[in-house]
Design a protein around this motif. Structure first.
Motif, short mmCIF file in Angstrom:
data_model
loop_
_atom_site.label_atom_id
_atom_site.label_comp_id
_atom_site.label_asym_id
_atom_site.label_seq_id
_atom_site.Cartn_x
_atom_site.Cartn_y
_atom_site.Cartn_z
N ARG A 93 -2.11 17.65 15.73
CA ARG A 93 -1.47 17.32 14.41
C ARG A 93 -0.05 17.85 14.62
O ARG A 93 0.02 19.16 14.85
N LYS A 113 -18.74 17.48 14.02
CA LYS A 113 -18.44 15.79 14.06
C LYS A 113 -18.81 15.24 15.42
O LYS A 113 -19.59 14.36 15.39
N LYS A 133 9.12 14.02 10.79
CA LYS A 133 10.13 12.98 9.73
C LYS A 133 11.52 13.42 10.02
O LYS A 133 12.17 14.39 10.33
N GLY A 164 -4.68 12.07 19.05
CA GLY A 164 -3.63 12.03 18.07
C GLY A 164 -4.46 12.53 16.63
O GLY A 164 -5.77 12.85 16.40
N ASP A 165 -3.75 12.82 15.84
CA ASP A 165 -3.80 12.92 14.25
C ASP A 165 -2.74 13.07 13.36
O ASP A 165 -1.73 12.15 13.90
N ARG A 204 -9.55 1.66 19.53
CA ARG A 204 -9.29 3.23 19.14
C ARG A 204 -8.27 3.32 17.90
O ARG A 204 -8.37 4.26 16.89
N THR A 208 -10.96 4.92 13.17
CA THR A 208 -11.42 5.91 12.03
C THR A 208 -11.60 5.42 10.99
O THR A 208 -12.57 5.54 10.04
N SER A 237 -1.52 6.51 3.84
CA SER A 237 -0.81 5.29 4.44
C SER A 237 -0.62 5.35 5.89
O SER A 237 0.26 4.68 6.47
N ASN A 239 -2.51 5.98 9.87
CA ASN A 239 -3.39 5.28 10.64
C ASN A 239 -4.90 5.14 9.89
O ASN A 239 -5.25 4.07 10.16
N GLY A 348 -12.22 9.48 5.23
CA GLY A 348 -11.47 9.12 6.42
C GLY A 348 -10.71 10.50 6.86
O GLY A 348 -10.57 10.67 7.92
P1 NDP Z 1 -0.92 9.64 9.94
O1 NDP Z 1 0.08 10.71 10.24
O2 NDP Z 1 -1.02 8.61 10.48
O3 NDP Z 1 -1.02 9.66 8.19
C1 NDP Z 1 -1.22 10.61 7.46
C2 NDP Z 1 -0.91 10.10 5.99
O4 NDP Z 1 -1.35 10.99 5.06
C3 NDP Z 1 0.30 9.72 5.67
O5 NDP Z 1 0.63 8.49 4.76
C4 NDP Z 1 1.15 10.81 5.02
O6 NDP Z 1 2.25 10.81 4.29
C5 NDP Z 1 -0.19 11.41 4.36
N1 NDP Z 1 -0.06 12.97 4.34
C6 NDP Z 1 0.07 13.74 5.11
N2 NDP Z 1 0.15 14.90 4.67
C7 NDP Z 1 -0.10 14.88 3.58
C8 NDP Z 1 0.04 15.90 2.18
N3 NDP Z 1 0.24 17.14 2.57
N4 NDP Z 1 0.07 15.24 1.03
C9 NDP Z 1 0.47 14.05 0.58
N5 NDP Z 1 0.18 13.01 1.76
C10 NDP Z 1 0.00 13.44 2.76
O7 NDP Z 1 -2.40 10.62 9.92
P2 NDP Z 1 -4.25 9.83 10.26
O8 NDP Z 1 -3.88 8.75 9.33
O9 NDP Z 1 -4.20 10.03 11.64
O10 NDP Z 1 -4.58 11.02 9.53
C11 NDP Z 1 -5.10 11.16 7.99
C12 NDP Z 1 -6.28 11.90 7.86
O11 NDP Z 1 -7.36 11.64 8.78
C13 NDP Z 1 -6.22 13.57 8.39
O12 NDP Z 1 -6.87 14.37 7.71
C14 NDP Z 1 -6.68 13.55 9.90
O13 NDP Z 1 -6.96 14.68 10.37
C15 NDP Z 1 -7.76 12.60 9.65
N6 NDP Z 1 -8.41 11.98 10.89
C16 NDP Z 1 -7.89 11.23 11.59
C17 NDP Z 1 -8.16 10.81 12.88
C18 NDP Z 1 -7.55 9.71 13.67
O14 NDP Z 1 -8.17 9.11 14.47
N7 NDP Z 1 -6.22 9.43 13.65
C19 NDP Z 1 -9.77 10.89 13.03
C20 NDP Z 1 -10.46 11.75 12.09
C21 NDP Z 1 -9.73 12.32 10.88
P3 NDP Z 1 3.61 10.62 5.06
O15 NDP Z 1 3.92 9.35 5.54
O16 NDP Z 1 4.75 10.91 3.68
O17 NDP Z 1 3.85 11.88 5.66
#
Ligand code: NDP
Length: 450
Positions: A93, A113, A133, A164-165, A204, A208, A237, A239, A348
Motif C-alpha cells: 500500500r 484470509k 497523488k 498491489g493494494d 487478477r 477482488t 472508486s 480497483n 471489498g
Molecule cells: P485503490 O487505490 O485502487 O482505490 C482506493 C479508493 O479508495 C480510491 O477511490 C481512494 O480515493 C479511496 N480512498 C483511499 N483512502 C481513502 C480515505 N482515507 N478516505 C476516503 N477514500 C479513500 O485501492 P484498492 O481499490 O485496491 O483498495 C481498496 C480497499 O480494498 C483497501 O481497503 C484494500 O486494502 C482492499 N483490498 C484490495 C485488494 C486488491 O486486490 N486491490 C484485495 C483485497 C482488499 P482517492 O482516489 O481519492 O485516493
C-alpha cells in the motif's frame, strides 16, 4: 485475566500506538473464544502468543529524486507475518496514512484470509507512506525502483510474493518488477498483478471486486434472495470498487454510488462504468469530473458530508459494498443502512466497518460478509497467477473466473458451516475467523516451535 484481555494488554504494552492492529487482533481473539475453550491444544502450544507476533518486520528508508532534482525520503515496510501455509503473500500500500500499525493490521488479517482461500499462501503486507497523488510517471518510477532496491533481498517466488493494494496498481507493479529483474537477473513470479503480456493472469485486475460480488451472491442465495434488479451502494472508486460495479451490472443489479477521498457521486440512473473507468483509470482524477459527463448525477464533497458520517451510506440500498478503506462505515452509518432496508454488506475493503457497526449488522442478522472472507478473491487469484507462472502456463479468462467463483463459494461454505458448528449460523465473522485460524494453528502445531 481472560485470555483475550491478557493478549490485548501485552500487545498494547509491547507494540504501542498501533490502534488499527489492536482493532483487528481483538476482533479475531474474541471470535476464537469458543474454539479455545473446546480444544486445549491451542493454549498448550501458545498459538495465540505466537500468531499475534510477526515472524519478521522489515522497516527501511526509501530515498528518491523528485522532478526538481530534490532528494525525498519515505518509510518502507514489509511485514512477514506467518509462513506456515506457504510463502508470505499480501499487497503493498502506498498512501500517506501508512504506518507500522496499519501494515500490521493488514498483515494480520491476511493470515486468516489467505488460509480461508484453501490455497498454499502465508500472510504478509507492506507499503510506504509515499503519496502517489500528484506525482509524475517519472517520480513514481524512481520511487518504485528505490523501494525495490531494498525490498528485493527479502522476497522471492517461494519466499514472499507482494501484490498491489491502495496506490499500487499495474503501473507500480511494472516498475517494481523491472527493478527486481535488473537487480537479480531473474525473470520469475516474484510479484502478482503483473501485465498480461509479461506474466500476469487474466481476471487478477477484476478479482477482488468480482469476488466480493460472488460472495454477496452466495450469502443471498443461501437466504433465497438474489441481487438481480436491486439497488446497491459502493464506496471507493479504485480497483476494488470499479470491478465490484462491473460485476453488479453483469448480475443485473444497479450500483448508484462511488466515492473517493474528496467526495461522493450519487447517480440514480446507475453509475456509468465507462465514465468511471475514464475518470479513475485513465485521467486518475477527482470524481468531480464524472459530473461533467453526467450532470443529472449528484456530487457531494467531503466537506458537505453529515458530521462524523460517510455520505455514501445515507443512500437507501438493498446491498452495500464498502470498497475504499478501513473504518469508513461507523455505527451511525450502520443504523441508517439498516433503517433504509439494507440486508447485505459485502466488504471489498479491509476492515471498513468499525467494531460497533459490525455488532449492529450481526445483531440484525443481515447477510454480512467480513472483508477477510468477502475480499479474498484478489489474493486467491494472485495465487492462481503464481501457479501459472510456476507452470509457465497462462489460463483463459473463463478458466480463472470459474476458479475464482469456486473459491468464493468455498470460503462462504467453510465460514457458514463453521459458524453453524459453533452455534451461531448467521455469524460469518465467527465462522471466518475460526475457520481461517484453525487451519493456520493446526499447521503451526505440526511444524513445531519455530
Ligand atoms: P485503490 O487505490 O485502487 O482505490 C482506493 C479508493 O479508495 C480510491 O477511490 C481512494 O480515493 C479511496 N480512498 C483511499 N483512502 C481513502 C480515505 N482515507 N478516505 C476516503 N477514500 C479513500 O485501492 P484498492 O481499490 O485496491 O483498495 C481498496 C480497499 O480494498 C483497501 O481497503 C484494500 O486494502 C482492499 N483490498 C484490495 C485488494 C486488491 O486486490 N486491490 C484485495 C483485497 C482488499 P482517492 O482516489 O481519492 O485516493
Amino acid at each position: 485475566m481472560p485470555y483475550t484481555a491478557k493478549t490485548m494488554e501485552y500487545l498494547k504494552r509491547t507494540s504501542p500506538a498501533q490502534t488499527e492492529f489492536y482493532q483487528a487482533a481483538e476482533e479475531v481473539l474474541m471470535s476464537l473464544r469458543p474454539l479455545l475453550d473446546k480444544d486445549p491444544r491451542y493454549k498448550n502450544h501458545n498459538i495465540i502468543e505466537r500468531i499475534v507476533e510477526p515472524e519478521r518486520q522489515i522497516l527501511f528508508r526509501v530515498t528518491w529524486i523528485d522532478d526538481q532534482g530534490q532528494i525525498q525520503v519515505n518509510k518502507g515496510f514489509r511485514i512477514e507475518f506467518n509462513s506456515c501455509l506457504g510463502p508470505y503473500k499480501g499487497g503493498l500500500r502506498f498512501h500517506p496514512s501508512v504506518n507500522a500499525g496499519i501494515i500490521k493490521f493488514l498483515g494480520f488479517e491476511q493470515i486468516f484470509k489467505n488460509s480461508l482461500t484453501g490455497l498454499p499462501i502465508g500472510g504478509g503486507k507492506g507499503g510506504s507512506d509515499f503519496d502517489p497523488k500528484g506525482k509524475s510517471d517519472g517520480e513514481i518510477m524512481r520511487f518504485c525502483q528505490s523501494f525495490m532496491t531494498e525490498l528485493y533481498r527479502h522476497i522471492g517466488p517461494t519466499i514472499d510474493v507482494p501484490a498491489g493494494d491502495i496506490g499500487v496498481g499495474g503501473r507500480e507493479i511494472g516498475y517494481l518488477f523491472g527493478q527486481y529483474k535488473r537487480l537479480t537477473g531473474r525473470y520469475e513470479g516474484v510479484l502478482t498483478g503483473k501485465g498480461l503480456n509479461w506474466g500476469g493472469s487474466l481476471v487478477r485486475t477484476e478479482a477482488t471486486g468480482y469476488g466480493a460480488v460472488y460472495f454477496a451472491q452466495n450469502m443471498l442465495e443461501a437466504r433465497g434472495e438474489t441481487l438481480e434488479g436491486k439497488v446497491c451502494t459502493v464506496s471507493g472508486s479504485g480497483n476494488v470498487a470499479i470491478y465490484t460495479i462491473e460485476k453488479l451490472y453483469q448480475l443485473g443489479a444497479k450500483p448508484v454510488t462511488v466515492s473517493d477521498s474528496r467526495g461522493m457521486v450519487y447517480d440514480k440512473h446507475g453509475i456509468n462504468l465507462e465514465t468511471l473507468k475514464e475518470v479513475k483509470e485513465v485521467q486518475k482524477t477527482s470524481l468531480e469530473a464524472y459530473i461533467k459527463e453526467h450532470p443529472s448525477a449528484e456530487y457531494t464533497p467531503v466537506s458537505d458530508y453529515p458530521k462524523g458520517r460517510n455520505a455514501v451510506w445515507t443512500i437507501p440500498c438493498y446491498a452495500a459494498f464498502p470498497s475504499a478503506t478501513q473504518n469508513e462505515l461507523n455505527a451511525a452509518d450502520a443504523k441508517e443502512l439498516l433503517k433504509n432496508g439494507c440486508v447485505c454488506i459485502s466488504e471489498g475493503a479491509n476492515m471498513p466497518s468499525t467494531p460497533e457497526a459490525v455488532d449492529l449488522f450481526l445483531e440484525a442478522k443481515i447477510a454480512y460478509g467480513p472483508g477477510k472472507a468477502a475480499n479474498a478473491g484478489g489474493v486467491a487469484t494472485s495465487q492462481l497467477e503464481m501457479s501459472q507462472n510456476a507452470g509457465m502456463e497462462s489460463w483463459d479468462f473463463e478458466t480463472v473466473d470459474n476458479k475464482l467463483k469456486g473459491i468464493m463459494e468455498g470460503i462462504f461454505l467453510n465460514s457458514s458451516e463453521t459458524a453453524k458448528e459453533f452455534g451461531d449460523p448467521t455469524n460469518l465473522v465467527l465462522g471466518a475467523n475460526i475457520a481461517g485460524f484453525r487451519k493456520v494453528a493446526n499447521a503451526m502445531i505440526d511444524q513445531g516451535a519455530v
